[in-house]
Write an enzyme that holds these catalytic residues in place. Sequence first.
Site, mmCIF file in Angstrom:
data_model
loop_
_atom_site.group_PDB
_atom_site.id
_atom_site.type_symbol
_atom_site.label_atom_id
_atom_site.label_comp_id
_atom_site.label_asym_id
_atom_site.label_seq_id
_atom_site.Cartn_x
_atom_site.Cartn_y
_atom_site.Cartn_z
ATOM 1 N N GLU A 1 0.844 -1.206 0.000
ATOM 2 C CA GLU A 1 0.000 0.000 0.000
ATOM 3 C C GLU A 1 0.873 1.248 0.000
ATOM 4 O O GLU A 1 1.890 1.314 0.686
ATOM 5 C CB GLU A 1 -0.919 0.002 1.224
ATOM 6 C CG GLU A 1 -2.105 -0.901 1.024
ATOM 7 C CD GLU A 1 -3.012 -0.963 2.239
ATOM 8 O OE1 GLU A 1 -2.782 -0.241 3.220
ATOM 9 O OE2 GLU A 1 -3.959 -1.770 2.194
ATOM 10 N N ASP B 1 -11.561 8.379 -21.758
ATOM 11 C CA ASP B 1 -11.411 6.968 -21.393
ATOM 12 C C ASP B 1 -11.050 6.232 -22.683
ATOM 13 O O ASP B 1 -11.893 6.045 -23.559
ATOM 14 C CB ASP B 1 -12.729 6.452 -20.816
ATOM 15 C CG ASP B 1 -12.656 4.968 -20.439
ATOM 16 O OD1 ASP B 1 -11.730 4.272 -20.903
ATOM 17 O OD2 ASP B 1 -13.544 4.516 -19.708
ATOM 18 N N THR C 1 -7.775 0.889 -19.869
ATOM 19 C CA THR C 1 -7.440 -0.453 -19.400
ATOM 20 C C THR C 1 -6.114 -0.823 -20.066
ATOM 21 O O THR C 1 -5.626 -0.111 -20.957
ATOM 22 C CB THR C 1 -8.503 -1.498 -19.818
ATOM 23 O OG1 THR C 1 -8.627 -1.469 -21.236
ATOM 24 C CG2 THR C 1 -9.837 -1.221 -19.164
#
Length: 423
Positions: A48, A192, A218
């Site tokens: 993290e 996008d 993506t």
Amino acid sequence: MARDIIFDLIEDERERQTVGLELIASENYVSDDVMEAVGSILTNKYAEGYPQKRYYGGCEVIDEVETLAIERLKHLFNAEYVNVQPHSGSQANASVYLAVLKPGEKMMGMDLSHGGHLTHGSPVSASGLLYQTCFYQVERESGRIDYEAMRQTALKERPKLIICGASAYSRDIDYKKFREVADEIGALLMADIAHPAGLIARGILSDPLPHCHIVTSTTHKTLRGPRGGIIMMGKDFENPWGHKTPKGEIKMMSNLLNMGVFPGTQGGPLEHVIAGKAVAFEEALSDKYFDYILQVSKNAKALANAMVSHGYQIISGGTDNHLMLIDLRNKDINGKEAENCLVKAHITCNKNMVPFDDKSPFTTSGIRLGTPAITTRGLKEKDMETIADLIDEALMNKDNDTVLEAVGKKVNDLMSDRPLFKW
Ligand code: DSN
């Protein structure tokens, strides 16, 4: 101990992917190197935070992996800022929304039934549940984005965020025009590019980075990497919306976006996937990938032409990218029937709504076809004519299992000497 049945299922899926024709526009086959990275021991590590700023010890190697992914992605898209941690395109979008909008503020995206995406404000997605939404569409005649109507909607609705980019739109996008509208109303502009990212990276389609404040994507569609998401900016800038630090300082957008991903919407990053992304970005910078992605676009044009020669209607009349949307309303078959009978013939695609569709999303009037995966298998323009013949034969015999089985055998023959991708 007996081998877990899950590995038999993986072999079954390998067989399905090997013998069939994969025409789902959002799918692809990764290289052995990408596969190895994603299947590596990096999956064991919690990390993290961001490189050199982690909440766990032992991240020295992980930091090098993630830093390499960052540097390669910056190079690939000529971006000043990138975040490689989003687990998916949907997560990337959710992180951007969290960074730039407050709940209840308004975004404008492309209508889902006109080619947009669920996460661009659909009422069934968090984007439509947490934020107000409005939409633009394509023109009925041309099937292309109606830029003037989009501007009028923006002037009337005054969204704080405009989203351009789609999941079922076969034309290039005029990002400059979108930016002019965003500037006219003081909105932020996000592109996008989940679908055409690879074509954009290698200059085959227009580049949104000089025009859009933020770009998401993506990594597993035309980019041919592992399943995942990314966020990029051509240039970092000061957050214009008054989000300030506790000390009253104005934050840079890069800071807000990083916080939008972690801790905003995600916990530990998938470092094995980030390693796979790094491998894929390096591959995408190569001459071999350029040849591949150019062939993806040539194959899409060839497949669209071949489908038209069988009397099929392509929305907008053709394609600039890797996909096409076929309106089946002149063919006495709906999208669901088409998807189902093609699967019987070992051809995979998805049913898709077409603009101004009169059928539900569960039935649809269309199918979407794409060429990224079959191009990875080495198919060329001439094969697209064969594929159109096979699709037509299956669709015209949707209730005849004997014919569908025979088409399936021809598909298996076509794919028999084409191994899954090796780099
Ligand atoms: N699954 C993506 C696609 O097929 O376009 C959308 O999320």
